[in-house]
Motif scaffolding. Structure first.
Motif, PDB file in Angstrom:
ATOM      1  N   GLU A 288       0.989  -1.207   0.038  1.00 24.77           N
ATOM      2  CA  GLU A 288       0.053  -0.210  -0.059  1.00 24.77           C
ATOM      3  C   GLU A 288       1.101   1.230   0.023  1.00 24.77           C
ATOM      4  OE1 GLU A 288      -4.291  -0.523   1.772  1.00 24.77           O
ATOM      5  OE2 GLU A 288      -2.776  -0.470   3.181  1.00 24.77           O
ATOM      6  N   TYR A 289       0.354   2.176  -0.776  1.00 27.06           N
ATOM      7  CA  TYR A 289       1.176   3.396  -0.935  1.00 27.06           C
ATOM      8  C   TYR A 289       0.388   4.995  -0.546  1.00 27.06           C
ATOM      9  CZ  TYR A 289       3.982   0.302  -4.285  1.00 27.06           C
ATOM     10  OH  TYR A 289       4.527  -0.704  -4.877  1.00 27.06           O
ATOM     11  N   ALA A 290       1.216   5.814  -0.270  1.00 31.06           N
ATOM     12  CA  ALA A 290       0.620   7.159  -0.181  1.00 31.06           C
ATOM     13  C   ALA A 290       1.237   7.881  -1.159  1.00 31.06           C
ATOM     14  CB  ALA A 290       1.082   7.793   1.066  1.00 31.06           C
ATOM     15  N   GLY A 291       0.657   8.989  -1.711  1.00 29.54           N
ATOM     16  CA  GLY A 291       1.183   9.930  -2.803  1.00 29.54           C
ATOM     17  C   GLY A 291       0.437  11.324  -2.694  1.00 29.54           C
ATOM     18  N   VAL A 292       1.175  12.182  -2.983  1.00 25.84           N
ATOM     19  CA  VAL A 292       0.885  13.641  -3.248  1.00 25.84           C
ATOM     20  C   VAL A 292       0.014  13.649  -4.311  1.00 25.84           C
ATOM     21  CG1 VAL A 292       1.465  15.947  -3.081  1.00 25.84           C
ATOM     22  CG2 VAL A 292       3.085  14.417  -1.915  1.00 25.84           C
ATOM     23  N   LEU A 293      -1.163  14.251  -4.345  1.00 24.94           N
ATOM     24  CA  LEU A 293      -1.917  14.364  -5.425  1.00 24.94           C
ATOM     25  C   LEU A 293      -1.582  15.650  -6.265  1.00 24.94           C
ATOM     26  CD1 LEU A 293      -5.542  13.439  -3.825  1.00 24.94           C
ATOM     27  CD2 LEU A 293      -4.119  12.030  -5.262  1.00 24.94           C
ATOM     28  N   ALA A 294      -1.505  15.475  -7.531  1.00 22.78           N
ATOM     29  CA  ALA A 294      -1.195  16.504  -8.471  1.00 22.78           C
ATOM     30  C   ALA A 294      -2.314  17.423  -8.253  1.00 22.78           C
ATOM     31  CB  ALA A 294      -1.086  15.979  -9.947  1.00 22.78           C
ATOM     32  N   GLY A 295      -1.930  18.867  -8.280  1.00 21.18           N
ATOM     33  CA  GLY A 295      -3.106  19.738  -8.129  1.00 21.18           C
ATOM     34  C   GLY A 295      -3.646  20.222  -6.701  1.00 21.18           C
ATOM     35  N   ALA A 296      -2.977  19.363  -5.916  1.00 21.95           N
ATOM     36  CA  ALA A 296      -3.177  19.718  -4.331  1.00 21.95           C
ATOM     37  C   ALA A 296      -3.095  21.008  -3.741  1.00 21.95           C
ATOM     38  CB  ALA A 296      -2.263  18.845  -3.508  1.00 21.95           C
ATOM     39  N   GLU A 297      -4.155  21.452  -3.329  1.00 20.30           N
ATOM     40  CA  GLU A 297      -4.284  22.877  -2.459  1.00 20.30           C
ATOM     41  C   GLU A 297      -3.102  23.039  -1.468  1.00 20.30           C
ATOM     42  OE1 GLU A 297      -8.046  23.541  -0.979  1.00 20.30           O
ATOM     43  OE2 GLU A 297      -9.072  23.430  -2.991  1.00 20.30           O
ATOM     44  N   ASN A 298      -2.518  21.854  -0.635  1.00 18.96           N
ATOM     45  CA  ASN A 298      -1.804  21.909   0.364  1.00 18.96           C
ATOM     46  C   ASN A 298      -0.513  20.875   0.131  1.00 18.96           C
ATOM     47  OD1 ASN A 298      -0.375  22.256   2.519  1.00 18.96           O
ATOM     48  ND2 ASN A 298      -2.350  22.395   4.167  1.00 18.96           N
ATOM     49  N   PRO A 299       0.352  20.909  -0.656  1.00 20.90           N
ATOM     50  CA  PRO A 299       1.132  19.888  -1.061  1.00 20.90           C
ATOM     51  C   PRO A 299       2.135  19.770   0.027  1.00 20.90           C
ATOM     52  CG  PRO A 299       1.465  21.799  -2.517  1.00 20.90           C
ATOM     53  CD  PRO A 299       0.152  22.152  -1.922  1.00 20.90           C
ATOM     54  N   GLU A 300       2.571  20.948   0.709  1.00 20.92           N
ATOM     55  CA  GLU A 300       3.410  20.713   1.644  1.00 20.92           C
ATOM     56  C   GLU A 300       2.695  19.904   2.902  1.00 20.92           C
ATOM     57  OE1 GLU A 300       5.939  23.428   4.858  1.00 20.92           O
ATOM     58  OE2 GLU A 300       5.615  24.360   2.757  1.00 20.92           O
ATOM     59  N   GLY A 301       1.523  20.223   3.299  1.00 20.14           N
ATOM     60  CA  GLY A 301       0.758  19.338   4.139  1.00 20.14           C
ATOM     61  C   GLY A 301       0.673  18.114   3.796  1.00 20.14           C
ATOM     62  N   ALA A 302       0.583  17.710   2.366  1.00 20.71           N
ATOM     63  CA  ALA A 302       0.591  16.360   2.082  1.00 20.71           C
ATOM     64  C   ALA A 302       1.861  15.723   2.089  1.00 20.71           C
ATOM     65  CB  ALA A 302      -0.109  16.370   0.629  1.00 20.71           C
ATOM     66  N   ARG A 303       2.970  16.311   1.865  1.00 19.79           N
ATOM     67  CA  ARG A 303       4.225  15.735   2.153  1.00 19.79           C
ATOM     68  C   ARG A 303       4.465  15.442   3.550  1.00 19.79           C
ATOM     69  NH1 ARG A 303       5.548  19.200  -2.341  1.00 19.79           N
ATOM     70  NH2 ARG A 303       5.894  20.959  -1.108  1.00 19.79           N
ATOM     71  N   ALA A 304       4.047  16.441   4.273  1.00 20.45           N
ATOM     72  CA  ALA A 304       4.129  16.033   5.952  1.00 20.45           C
ATOM     73  C   ALA A 304       3.361  14.950   6.190  1.00 20.45           C
ATOM     74  CB  ALA A 304       3.633  17.309   6.557  1.00 20.45           C
ATOM     75  N   PHE A 305       2.236  14.576   5.974  1.00 17.48           N
ATOM     76  CA  PHE A 305       1.354  13.559   6.110  1.00 17.48           C
ATOM     77  C   PHE A 305       2.206  12.302   5.737  1.00 17.48           C
ATOM     78  CE2 PHE A 305      -2.046  10.381   5.401  1.00 17.48           C
ATOM     79  CZ  PHE A 305      -2.558  10.363   6.586  1.00 17.48           C
ATOM     80  N   ILE A 306       2.801  12.271   4.549  1.00 23.28           N
ATOM     81  CA  ILE A 306       3.404  10.957   4.294  1.00 23.28           C
ATOM     82  C   ILE A 306       4.767  10.603   5.017  1.00 23.28           C
ATOM     83  CG2 ILE A 306       4.991  10.104   2.218  1.00 23.28           C
ATOM     84  CD1 ILE A 306       3.042  11.441   0.463  1.00 23.28           C
ATOM     85  N   ASP A 307       5.428  11.967   5.468  1.00 19.08           N
ATOM     86  CA  ASP A 307       6.676  11.653   6.593  1.00 19.08           C
ATOM     87  C   ASP A 307       6.095  10.979   7.643  1.00 19.08           C
ATOM     88  OD1 ASP A 307       8.062  12.789   4.415  1.00 19.08           O
ATOM     89  OD2 ASP A 307       8.258  14.861   5.603  1.00 19.08           O
ATOM     90  N   PHE A 308       4.885  11.579   8.183  1.00 21.49           N
ATOM     91  CA  PHE A 308       4.363  11.224   9.374  1.00 21.49           C
ATOM     92  C   PHE A 308       3.977   9.730   9.348  1.00 21.49           C
ATOM     93  CE2 PHE A 308      -0.267  10.545  11.138  1.00 21.49           C
ATOM     94  CZ  PHE A 308       0.125  10.306  12.459  1.00 21.49           C
TER      95      PHE A 308
END
Length: 372
Positions: A288-308
């Protein structure tokens, strides 16, 4: 990857759930228990910097079996300043379909739960923006979906046939051990599996047979299996919780498609054996994977969630919450897992490029062969 009360994986965020950023002793205590920052370490593509002014809502799109301990989510929000908002359009297959259909107006900022049987479909549709966490464990590198870093591996699990030990003992029939065994007359009408067209575990099992019998053999195998009284249902929950004789449903089928970890869920408190077992020579490994969605409104938050998701605290929480293995093999597992929930030593494999090229055709061929 699914759904016992186990992979029912606890609370189901089927509807959007907005959380307030936590403050106070509860969150701080949770951070202390985690032993480190839960905001993650940041990646080489601009990952979240815990010292930066983060904040805002991070919309997480996942499947309906996602679950993590509330204290970890609360601690992440307190540590990072982000507020997590979850939505789940369905199981893993439905998740991918929705991500593709909405890619021009993404449902969220980050997705979790795309597995290796569907990953290439989402990558080819350019759903994700590349991101490689700086703290990606070495054990995760073997599961990377592509060289671009479109997706980050988070957990792994083996989809395997399970058997009801009690049923076979009571009926005086030896348990099957291999895929070929299921074709024998003594196992006629005993097996239930979910449909690969509507279920990600079902698709994983279809891939197991492709890996086992090759392009020249898997269709004949399914034809023979169908002729031997195979039952097909829409999803994993129906197969395991309703039709399987060895779990809560007390159904009529003592052989079911589930996970290698499922027997650990069936062990009674204080017992030293499981009433069910996984057939480890029938497995396909899901990632199972996680990924930042292209066009995300909050890409930095998305990356932080993956790091989490890759922090030690979350990786250690995954077995108990989602009944799969953490992708970080340095994390200590629950003691019972080494006895009742081993991974298959040699699961069947299908190359990702072959899955990408043939998945839809294989599903259609399976449907024509088994459903008619």
């Amino acid at each position: 990857m699914f759904h016992h009360a186990r992979r029912s994986r606890g609370p189901r965020p089927a509807t959007v759930r907005r959380r307030r950023a936590a403050t106070g002793l509860t969150a701080l205590a949770a951070i202390a228990l985690a032993g480190c920052s839960l905001a993650g370490g940041g990646g080489d593509d601009g990952g979240a910097d815990p010292s930066a002014d983060g904040g805002g809502v991070v919309r997480v799109v996942t499947h309906d079996s996602f679950s993590l301990s509330e204290d970890l989510i609360t601690a992440f929000e307190a540590d990072s300043g982000y507020t997590l908002e979850f939505s789940a359009p369905g199981d893993g297959g439905a998740l991918v379909n929705q991500l593709i259909l909405t890619k021009d107006s993404p449902l969220g900022d980050v997705a979790f739960g795309v597995d290796n049987s569907f990953a290439s479909r989402a990558i080819d549709a350019e759903v994700f923006e590349p991101y490689t966490p700086a703290d990606l464990p070495g054990s995760a590198e073997q599961y990377l979906a592509d060289d671009a870093g479109s997706l980050t591996p988070i957990d792994v699990g083996d989809v395997c046939l399970n058997v009801d030990h009690t049923w076979f003992t009571e009926h005086g029939i030896a348990e099957p051990a291999t895929l070929e065994d299921l074709l024998a007359p003594e196992y006629r009408g005993l097996t239930v599996v979910p449909n690969p067209a509507t279920s990600s575990p079902g698709l994983a099992f279809l891939l197991a047979t492709v890996g086992a019998f090759g392009e020249d053999g898997w269709v004949d195998y399914w034809a023979d299996l169908s002729a031997n009284g195979l039952k097909v249902v829409q999803g994993w929950s129906d197969a395991y919780s309703v039709d399987f004789s060895g779990s809560t449903g007390a159904g009529a089928y003592p052989i079911v498609l589930s996970y290698s970890t499922s027997p650990a869920f069936e062990v009674a408190e204080g017992a030293d054996s499981a009433p069910t077992g996984a057939l480890l020579d029938t497995c396909f490994r899901q990632v199972e994977y996680a990924g930042v969605l292209a066009g995300a409104e909050n890409p930095e938050g998305a990356r932080a969630f993956i790091d989490f998701l890759l922090t030690e605290a979350v990786q250690a929480d995954i077995p108990g919450q989602m009944y799969v293995y953490p992708v970080d093999d340095r994390v200590e597992l629950p003691e019972s897992w080494t006895t009742f929930a081993p991974l298959a030593p040699e699961p069947f494999e299908v190359a990702p490029e072959d899955i990408a090229a043939n998945r839809d055709a294989w599903i259609q061929t399976w449907t024509d062969t088994v459903i008619g």
